[in-house]
Design a protein around this motif. Sequence first.
Motif, PDB file in Angstrom:
ATOM      1  N   SER A 115       0.721  -1.657  -0.265  1.00 12.27           N
ATOM      2  CA  SER A 115       0.148  -0.210  -0.067  1.00 12.27           C
ATOM      3  C   SER A 115       0.691   1.112  -0.024  1.00 12.27           C
ATOM      4  O   SER A 115       0.560   2.210  -0.130  1.00 12.27           O
ATOM      5  N   GLN A 116       2.194   1.485   0.330  1.00  6.41           N
ATOM      6  CA  GLN A 116       3.621   1.842   0.165  1.00  6.41           C
ATOM      7  C   GLN A 116       3.944   2.135  -0.851  1.00  6.41           C
ATOM      8  O   GLN A 116       4.158   0.953  -1.981  1.00  6.41           O
ATOM      9  N   SER A 117       4.672   3.218  -1.304  1.00  3.90           N
ATOM     10  CA  SER A 117       5.624   3.575  -2.271  1.00  3.90           C
ATOM     11  C   SER A 117       7.002   3.173  -2.300  1.00  3.90           C
ATOM     12  O   SER A 117       7.216   3.532  -0.667  1.00  3.90           O
ATOM     13  N   ILE A 118       7.613   2.256  -2.625  1.00  2.97           N
ATOM     14  CA  ILE A 118       8.277   2.035  -2.482  1.00  2.97           C
ATOM     15  C   ILE A 118       9.366   3.620  -2.229  1.00  2.97           C
ATOM     16  O   ILE A 118      10.803   3.261  -1.120  1.00  2.97           O
ATOM     17  N   ASN A 119       9.586   4.825  -2.347  1.00  2.00           N
ATOM     18  CA  ASN A 119      10.251   5.947  -2.120  1.00  2.00           C
ATOM     19  C   ASN A 119       9.683   6.199  -0.194  1.00  2.00           C
ATOM     20  O   ASN A 119      10.418   6.552  -0.271  1.00  2.00           O
ATOM     21  N   ALA A 120       8.577   5.694   0.625  1.00  2.00           N
ATOM     22  CA  ALA A 120       8.303   6.616   1.107  1.00  2.00           C
ATOM     23  C   ALA A 120       9.416   5.493   2.204  1.00  2.00           C
ATOM     24  O   ALA A 120       9.040   5.845   3.843  1.00  2.00           O
ATOM     25  N   LEU A 121       9.686   4.309   2.001  1.00  2.00           N
ATOM     26  CA  LEU A 121      10.609   2.870   2.676  1.00  2.00           C
ATOM     27  C   LEU A 121      11.164   4.146   4.122  1.00  2.00           C
ATOM     28  O   LEU A 121      12.192   5.286   3.141  1.00  2.00           O
ATOM     29  N   GLN A 122      11.990   4.051   4.958  1.00  2.00           N
ATOM     30  CA  GLN A 122      11.925   4.116   5.974  1.00  2.00           C
ATOM     31  C   GLN A 122      13.272   3.344   6.948  1.00  2.00           C
ATOM     32  O   GLN A 122      13.144   1.931   7.566  1.00  2.00           O
ATOM     33  N   PHE A 123      14.545   3.448   5.890  1.00  2.00           N
ATOM     34  CA  PHE A 123      15.562   3.229   7.147  1.00  2.00           C
ATOM     35  C   PHE A 123      15.998   3.076   7.913  1.00  2.00           C
ATOM     36  O   PHE A 123      16.662   3.688   8.116  1.00  2.00           O
ATOM     37  N   CYS A 124      15.521   2.473   9.443  1.00  2.00           N
ATOM     38  CA  CYS A 124      15.984   3.471  10.324  1.00  2.00           C
ATOM     39  C   CYS A 124      16.499   2.238  12.147  1.00  2.00           C
ATOM     40  O   CYS A 124      16.965   2.996  12.346  1.00  2.00           O
TER      41      CYS A 124
END
Length: 237
Positions: A115-124
């Motif tokens: 449901s999310q864009s790949i660009n929205a991923l946060q590697f935290c």
Amino acid sequence: MDATGDLTKRWEKLQLSTEESSCFHITQGVHQDSEGLGKQCLVAKAMAEKLVNSEAFHITMSQLWRLEGWVSFKELGDQSFLIEFQKVKDKEKVLAGRPWFFDRCLLAIQEVDESQSINALQFCYEPFWVQLHNLPLVTMTETFGEEFAASIGPVIRVDAGSDGRAWGRCLRVRVAVDLQKALMRGKWLGVDGKQHWISFKYERLQNFCFQCGTLSHKGRNCVRSRDEQQSDDPKLM
């Protein structure tokens, strides 16, 4: 008015057209063909300062993981890759075996949310086993480990027996480590009026920034010291 001011004024006048302002709504059933594919995929980002060779990355990680089925890699840019597994259990094996490293650089991994864009991923965060050394035996329990190790990051689990005890050389705790914060080297513990320095050892830890103490880069271009990085943490103020 200078050129910069004139350009800013023009941007302020820009408005979306009627077509741009309209919203396209997905009808039910349109995305069913791709639904569920994310369960067999991961997105990985190499915390490297130099360009990652995609072919070398594919070959190296495939050999390290020793999977049963095939695996495919798609380069996403910004040192990131979309990884698709033939078998879900191979994906789960990779997740369980973290942390992984490529060319001594940490590989941050996220599961795919369709449901999310790949660009929205946060590697935290990335999980690490952390050894807590010099603990008094009375504190080497599952309950204590969950409370004490929370200062490092969200606790995933404590390596303890069915009775909750974890007596041994050290207490092992699985923690989601914040990649943007300085690695904690230890913490003071007070027991019955005595203070004990509890040192932290991160298992399988390879390169990190010796300048600011974070895992997000190696430090060649880092301009921040560990003390400056920690002073920005509201928990330490």
